[in-house]
Design a protein around this motif. Structure first.
Motif, PDB file in Angstrom:
ATOM      1  N   ALA A  93      14.192 -22.931 -61.216  1.00 45.93           N
ATOM      2  CA  ALA A  93      14.341 -22.404 -59.865  1.00 45.93           C
ATOM      3  C   ALA A  93      15.797 -22.560 -59.463  1.00 45.93           C
ATOM      4  CB  ALA A  93      13.442 -23.170 -58.901  1.00 45.93           C
ATOM      5  N   THR A  94      16.288 -21.619 -58.686  1.00 44.44           N
ATOM      6  CA  THR A  94      17.663 -21.711 -58.184  1.00 44.44           C
ATOM      7  C   THR A  94      17.681 -21.393 -56.699  1.00 44.44           C
ATOM      8  OG1 THR A  94      18.185 -19.405 -58.641  1.00 44.44           O
ATOM      9  CG2 THR A  94      18.673 -20.988 -60.378  1.00 44.44           C
ATOM     10  N   VAL A  95      18.658 -21.972 -56.046  1.00 42.51           N
ATOM     11  CA  VAL A  95      18.923 -21.643 -54.656  1.00 42.51           C
ATOM     12  C   VAL A  95      20.432 -21.703 -54.457  1.00 42.51           C
ATOM     13  CG1 VAL A  95      18.719 -24.030 -53.807  1.00 42.51           C
ATOM     14  CG2 VAL A  95      18.341 -22.124 -52.239  1.00 42.51           C
ATOM     15  N   GLN A  96      20.921 -20.793 -53.660  1.00 41.16           N
ATOM     16  CA  GLN A  96      22.332 -20.798 -53.278  1.00 41.16           C
ATOM     17  C   GLN A  96      22.392 -21.346 -51.865  1.00 41.16           C
ATOM     18  OE1 GLN A  96      24.643 -17.310 -54.467  1.00 41.16           O
ATOM     19  NE2 GLN A  96      25.262 -17.120 -52.331  1.00 41.16           N
ATOM     20  N   VAL A  97      23.261 -22.339 -51.648  1.00 40.48           N
ATOM     21  CA  VAL A  97      23.320 -22.968 -50.329  1.00 40.48           C
ATOM     22  C   VAL A  97      24.766 -23.084 -49.862  1.00 40.48           C
ATOM     23  CG1 VAL A  97      23.240 -25.298 -51.359  1.00 40.48           C
ATOM     24  CG2 VAL A  97      22.647 -24.989 -48.951  1.00 40.48           C
ATOM     25  N   THR A  98      24.954 -22.809 -48.579  1.00 37.37           N
ATOM     26  CA  THR A  98      26.269 -22.941 -47.956  1.00 37.37           C
ATOM     27  C   THR A  98      26.119 -23.782 -46.693  1.00 37.37           C
ATOM     28  OG1 THR A  98      26.791 -20.694 -48.695  1.00 37.37           O
ATOM     29  CG2 THR A  98      28.282 -21.698 -47.077  1.00 37.37           C
ATOM     30  N   PRO A  99      26.736 -24.974 -46.645  1.00 38.69           N
ATOM     31  CA  PRO A  99      26.716 -25.750 -45.406  1.00 38.69           C
ATOM     32  C   PRO A  99      27.804 -25.246 -44.455  1.00 38.69           C
ATOM     33  CG  PRO A  99      27.551 -27.078 -47.249  1.00 38.69           C
ATOM     34  CD  PRO A  99      27.372 -25.689 -47.748  1.00 38.69           C
TER      35      PRO A  99
END
Ligand code: ZN
Length: 168
Positions: A93-99
């Protein structure tokens, strides 16, 4: 009281935001928006759940409070997009995250999650100020429509005198 959020990331599992109930299953990543006590309810230094991601300032605050924090405590840089991968019994599984800066308190962030599940913005306790947002709105927020927006409206409840006083 903040109950936290569980966000499905496809059939492989989920990610959580400010959610520390140990009964949650298939949690691949856990995110903390900031270190205010109402967002930490259920979290302790014995946390053995999913790796915990937060801003570097929030990480430092947690380590002051819990020097022997057991689980991986990973800081994310503000405005930097990273791709997280997790192995599951069914595949990766992958997720792209930007804080993004939440304009709330030291280390407070919003999280923009992107993946096959869509574009999801979790605002945490962000504080909207028109002048601030004009100068600091990250272009990634307006680059494409959001599919889901999570807003914490704890103090919008009619019982909360805070809002009543603020808007009189
Ligand atoms: Zn807060």
């Amino acid at each position: 009281m903040v109950n936290g959020t569980v966000i499905p990331v496809g059939s492989f599992g989920c990610l959580t935001v400010d959610y520390w109930k140990r009964s949650a299953t298939n949690v691949l990543w856990a995110f903390l928006t900031h270190a205010h006590a109402d967002h930490l309810q259920g979290l302790s230094d014995t946390w053995t759940g999913a790796p915990l991601y937060c801003s570097s300032a929030t990480r430092e605050l947690l380590l002051v409070r819990w020097p022997d924090f057991r689980a991986p405590l990973i800081s994310l840089e503000l405005d930097e997009t990273v791709i997280l991968r997790a192995a599951t019994p069914y595949g990766h599984a992958t997720v792209q995250v930007t804080p993004l800066n939440a304009n709330h308190c030291l280390g407070a962030v919003m999280f923009l999650f992107e993946g096959p599940f869509g574009r999801v913005l979790h605002c945490g306790d962000f504080r909207w100020e028109q002048e601030y947002q004009k100068e600091n709105l990250h272009p990634i927020l307006t680059s494409a429509p959001l599919d889901v927006l999570y807003l914490d409206n704890t103090y919008a409840h009619p019982r909360c005198a805070l809002l009543d006083d603020a808007f009189r």
